[in-house]
Design a protein around this motif. Structure first.
Motif, PDB file in Angstrom:
ATOM      1  N   ASP A  70       9.648  -7.672  13.516  1.00  0.00           N
ATOM      2  CA  ASP A  70       8.666  -8.223  12.599  1.00  0.00           C
ATOM      3  C   ASP A  70       7.771  -7.095  12.098  1.00  0.00           C
ATOM      4  O   ASP A  70       7.059  -6.457  12.876  1.00  0.00           O
ATOM      5  CB  ASP A  70       7.825  -9.295  13.305  1.00  0.00           C
ATOM      6  CG  ASP A  70       6.660  -9.750  12.467  1.00  0.00           C
ATOM      7  OD1 ASP A  70       5.515  -9.611  12.929  1.00  0.00           O
ATOM      8  OD2 ASP A  70       6.888 -10.216  11.342  1.00  0.00           O
ATOM      9  N   VAL A  71       7.818  -6.808  10.784  1.00  0.00           N
ATOM     10  CA  VAL A  71       7.078  -5.670  10.229  1.00  0.00           C
ATOM     11  C   VAL A  71       5.585  -5.807  10.493  1.00  0.00           C
ATOM     12  O   VAL A  71       4.928  -4.872  10.946  1.00  0.00           O
ATOM     13  CB  VAL A  71       7.337  -5.556   8.713  1.00  0.00           C
ATOM     14  CG1 VAL A  71       6.520  -4.411   8.121  1.00  0.00           C
ATOM     15  CG2 VAL A  71       8.802  -5.325   8.448  1.00  0.00           C
ATOM     16  N   ALA A  72       5.031  -6.982  10.213  1.00  0.00           N
ATOM     17  CA  ALA A  72       3.587  -7.161  10.368  1.00  0.00           C
ATOM     18  C   ALA A  72       3.161  -6.934  11.811  1.00  0.00           C
ATOM     19  O   ALA A  72       2.120  -6.329  12.077  1.00  0.00           O
ATOM     20  CB  ALA A  72       3.182  -8.553   9.907  1.00  0.00           C
TER      21      ALA A  72
ATOM     22  N   LEU B  76       3.255  -3.084  12.549  1.00  0.00           N
ATOM     23  CA  LEU B  76       2.157  -2.399  11.871  1.00  0.00           C
ATOM     24  C   LEU B  76       0.817  -2.766  12.490  1.00  0.00           C
ATOM     25  O   LEU B  76      -0.079  -1.921  12.604  1.00  0.00           O
ATOM     26  CB  LEU B  76       2.166  -2.737  10.377  1.00  0.00           C
ATOM     27  CG  LEU B  76       3.330  -2.139   9.585  1.00  0.00           C
ATOM     28  CD1 LEU B  76       3.251  -2.586   8.130  1.00  0.00           C
ATOM     29  CD2 LEU B  76       3.337  -0.622   9.670  1.00  0.00           C
TER      30      LEU B  76
ATOM     31  N   ARG C 192      11.044   2.898   8.746  1.00  0.00           N
ATOM     32  CA  ARG C 192      10.770   1.483   8.554  1.00  0.00           C
ATOM     33  C   ARG C 192      10.075   0.921   9.791  1.00  0.00           C
ATOM     34  O   ARG C 192      10.453   1.214  10.918  1.00  0.00           O
ATOM     35  CB  ARG C 192      12.067   0.718   8.323  1.00  0.00           C
ATOM     36  CG  ARG C 192      12.705   0.933   6.962  1.00  0.00           C
ATOM     37  CD  ARG C 192      11.992   0.175   5.870  1.00  0.00           C
ATOM     38  NE  ARG C 192      11.930  -1.256   6.081  1.00  0.00           N
ATOM     39  CZ  ARG C 192      12.591  -2.151   5.358  1.00  0.00           C
ATOM     40  NH1 ARG C 192      13.387  -1.752   4.388  1.00  0.00           N
ATOM     41  NH2 ARG C 192      12.456  -3.437   5.600  1.00  0.00           N
ATOM     42  N   ALA C 193       9.065   0.088   9.580  1.00  0.00           N
ATOM     43  CA  ALA C 193       8.372  -0.516  10.707  1.00  0.00           C
ATOM     44  C   ALA C 193       9.240  -1.536  11.427  1.00  0.00           C
ATOM     45  O   ALA C 193       8.987  -1.852  12.588  1.00  0.00           O
ATOM     46  CB  ALA C 193       7.078  -1.176  10.224  1.00  0.00           C
ATOM     47  N   ASP C 194      10.267  -2.059  10.761  1.00  0.00           N
ATOM     48  CA  ASP C 194      11.111  -3.068  11.378  1.00  0.00           C
ATOM     49  C   ASP C 194      12.444  -2.514  11.872  1.00  0.00           C
ATOM     50  O   ASP C 194      13.394  -3.250  12.094  1.00  0.00           O
ATOM     51  CB  ASP C 194      11.369  -4.223  10.409  1.00  0.00           C
ATOM     52  CG  ASP C 194      12.080  -3.778   9.128  1.00  0.00           C
ATOM     53  OD1 ASP C 194      12.288  -2.560   8.953  1.00  0.00           O
ATOM     54  OD2 ASP C 194      12.410  -4.645   8.306  1.00  0.00           O
TER      55      ASP C 194
ATOM     56  N   PRO D 297       0.524   3.993   8.441  1.00  0.00           N
ATOM     57  CA  PRO D 297       1.325   2.949   7.796  1.00  0.00           C
ATOM     58  C   PRO D 297       1.100   2.977   6.285  1.00  0.00           C
ATOM     59  O   PRO D 297      -0.016   3.198   5.819  1.00  0.00           O
ATOM     60  CB  PRO D 297       0.773   1.649   8.398  1.00  0.00           C
ATOM     61  CG  PRO D 297       0.023   2.062   9.611  1.00  0.00           C
ATOM     62  CD  PRO D 297      -0.504   3.428   9.318  1.00  0.00           C
TER      63      PRO D 297
ATOM     64  N   GLY E 284       2.781  -1.366   3.534  1.00  0.00           N
ATOM     65  CA  GLY E 284       2.926  -2.583   4.304  1.00  0.00           C
ATOM     66  C   GLY E 284       4.219  -2.722   5.077  1.00  0.00           C
ATOM     67  O   GLY E 284       4.421  -3.719   5.765  1.00  0.00           O
ATOM     68  N   ARG E 285       5.108  -1.707   5.034  1.00  0.00           N
ATOM     69  CA  ARG E 285       6.396  -1.842   5.728  1.00  0.00           C
ATOM     70  C   ARG E 285       6.967  -0.515   6.224  1.00  0.00           C
ATOM     71  O   ARG E 285       8.037  -0.508   6.834  1.00  0.00           O
ATOM     72  CB  ARG E 285       7.422  -2.518   4.818  1.00  0.00           C
ATOM     73  CG  ARG E 285       7.729  -1.780   3.526  1.00  0.00           C
ATOM     74  CD  ARG E 285       8.576  -2.631   2.582  1.00  0.00           C
ATOM     75  NE  ARG E 285       8.987  -1.932   1.384  1.00  0.00           N
ATOM     76  CZ  ARG E 285       8.229  -1.803   0.292  1.00  0.00           C
ATOM     77  NH1 ARG E 285       7.006  -2.309   0.282  1.00  0.00           N
ATOM     78  NH2 ARG E 285       8.678  -1.160  -0.771  1.00  0.00           N
ATOM     79  N   TYR E 286       6.288   0.579   5.992  1.00  0.00           N
ATOM     80  CA  TYR E 286       6.751   1.889   6.446  1.00  0.00           C
ATOM     81  C   TYR E 286       5.625   2.591   7.214  1.00  0.00           C
ATOM     82  O   TYR E 286       4.463   2.195   7.131  1.00  0.00           O
ATOM     83  CB  TYR E 286       7.142   2.785   5.266  1.00  0.00           C
ATOM     84  CG  TYR E 286       8.304   2.294   4.453  1.00  0.00           C
ATOM     85  CD1 TYR E 286       9.617   2.505   4.872  1.00  0.00           C
ATOM     86  CD2 TYR E 286       8.103   1.636   3.240  1.00  0.00           C
ATOM     87  CE1 TYR E 286      10.695   2.073   4.108  1.00  0.00           C
ATOM     88  CE2 TYR E 286       9.171   1.194   2.469  1.00  0.00           C
ATOM     89  CZ  TYR E 286      10.467   1.416   2.908  1.00  0.00           C
ATOM     90  OH  TYR E 286      11.523   0.989   2.155  1.00  0.00           O
TER      91      TYR E 286
END
Length: 321
Positions: A24-26, A29, A184-186, A272, A275-277
């Protein structure tokens, strides 16, 4: 993330895969934001890495890039290659902007890989041009062993490049070596495998002491910091990640047993973006004055600059890009 363009080199077993569906990206992060060391960590010399600047188009404002290089000796820019795609496809100056890389661009068969390659080279040239006060066409990108880019004739300037997915990030430094890693955060990875193959004993113990929901973000940050540091050293994957570590709370270099390591001239940061990296950076401070004149006149051999300027054209002193 390590890349050898135009295609990515295979990653070693135990490192992250390309499966982007499991995290989950959020959540990741949010975990990164809660880490006390997230962001800039100053070194003993007082230098620090400025936060990366989003530059979505060549005609964006480059003022912060120029100011960061003047004030801190290093600057970072990031964008997605799709944001720069219109510039790649519509500029009549593409051959001049890519220079020696134009042949590589035209020889690349995959359209997406070809455009991403061109966009990343334009971002390097425009970022350096904004910082140094020169036209981007007057800069020549060359490559060291292993593919690391540098600016021909500008030995005092170090360049860092990383990309993953749509994201591309560029760093320029005039105070020492610099390395970047974007991720990528995910991105999916096996925490137990990463703990064994990437972490020092001290890092593994520190991770075990964290709440379970913070471990993935901490491992991701450690991994990208180590990638950035080894890139700055020019070692890439040749330096085992278990031979050096970071303090999870403070961010500084540590020995495998957790003791303070030599290297307080290094600064590290993780940010970050989009919002996703996330982007991690490692910058070496050689003790040079970051407030010195960064115009190309003082950093480039004047005879070489003249040779790089087409006959009949006046060399620009400051370029508004």
């Amino acid at each position: 993330m390590h890349h050898s363009e135009p295609t990515a080199a295979p990653r070693e077993e135990g490192r992250a895969t390309d499966d982007l569906d499991a995290r989950d990206v959020a959540g990741v992060l949010d975990g990164l934001h809660r880490l006390s060391a997230l962001g800039t960590v100053a070194t003993a010399q007082g230098s620090a890495i400025a936060p990366p600047v989003h530059i979505p188009r060549p005609d964006s404002s480059w003022l912060r890039i120029r100011e960061d290089l003047l004030d801190r000796g290093a600057a970072m820019a990031y964008a997605t290659w799709t944001e720069w795609l219109p510039a790649v496809l519509t500029t009549p100056r593409l051959r001049a902007l890519l220079g020696r890389d134009f042949a590589r661009y035209t020889a690349t068969q995959d359209p997406a890989v070809r455009c991403r390659f061109a966009a990343s080279r334009l971002l390097i040239k425009y970022t350096a041009a904004a910082a140094l006060g020169i036209a981007p066409e007057d800069l020549d990108i060359a490559y060291r062993l292993g593919g690391r880019p540098y600016l021909r004739g500008l030995d005092q300037v170090e360049v860092g490049l990383s990309h993953t997915g749509e994201l591309m990030a560029v760093a320029i430094s005039r105070i020492g070596r610099i390395g970047l890693d974007a991720e990528r955060a995910d991105r999916r990875f096996d925490l137990s495998v990463m703990r064994t193959q990437m972490c020092t004993p001290a890092e593994a113990a520190a991770l075990d002491a964290l709440p379970e929901d913070q471990r993935a973000a901490s491992v991701l940050r450690l991994w990208t910091l180590k990638e950035a540091y080894t890139k700055a050293l020019g070692q890439g994957m040749r330096l085992p990640f278990t031979e050096f570590g970071f303090d999870l709370a403070l961010g500084g270099l540590r020995t495998p047993d957790g003791g303070a390591a030599l290297g307080d001239e290094w600064a590290f940061a993780t940010h970050p973006v989009l919002g996703r990296y996330l982007i991690s950076a490692a910058c070496h401070d050689m003790g040079l004055d970051p407030a010195g004149d960064t115009s190309v006149d003082t950093m480039l051999d004047r005879r070489l600059l003249t040779a790089m300027t087409p006959p009949g054209e006046q060399r620009p002193d400051v370029v508004d890009i």
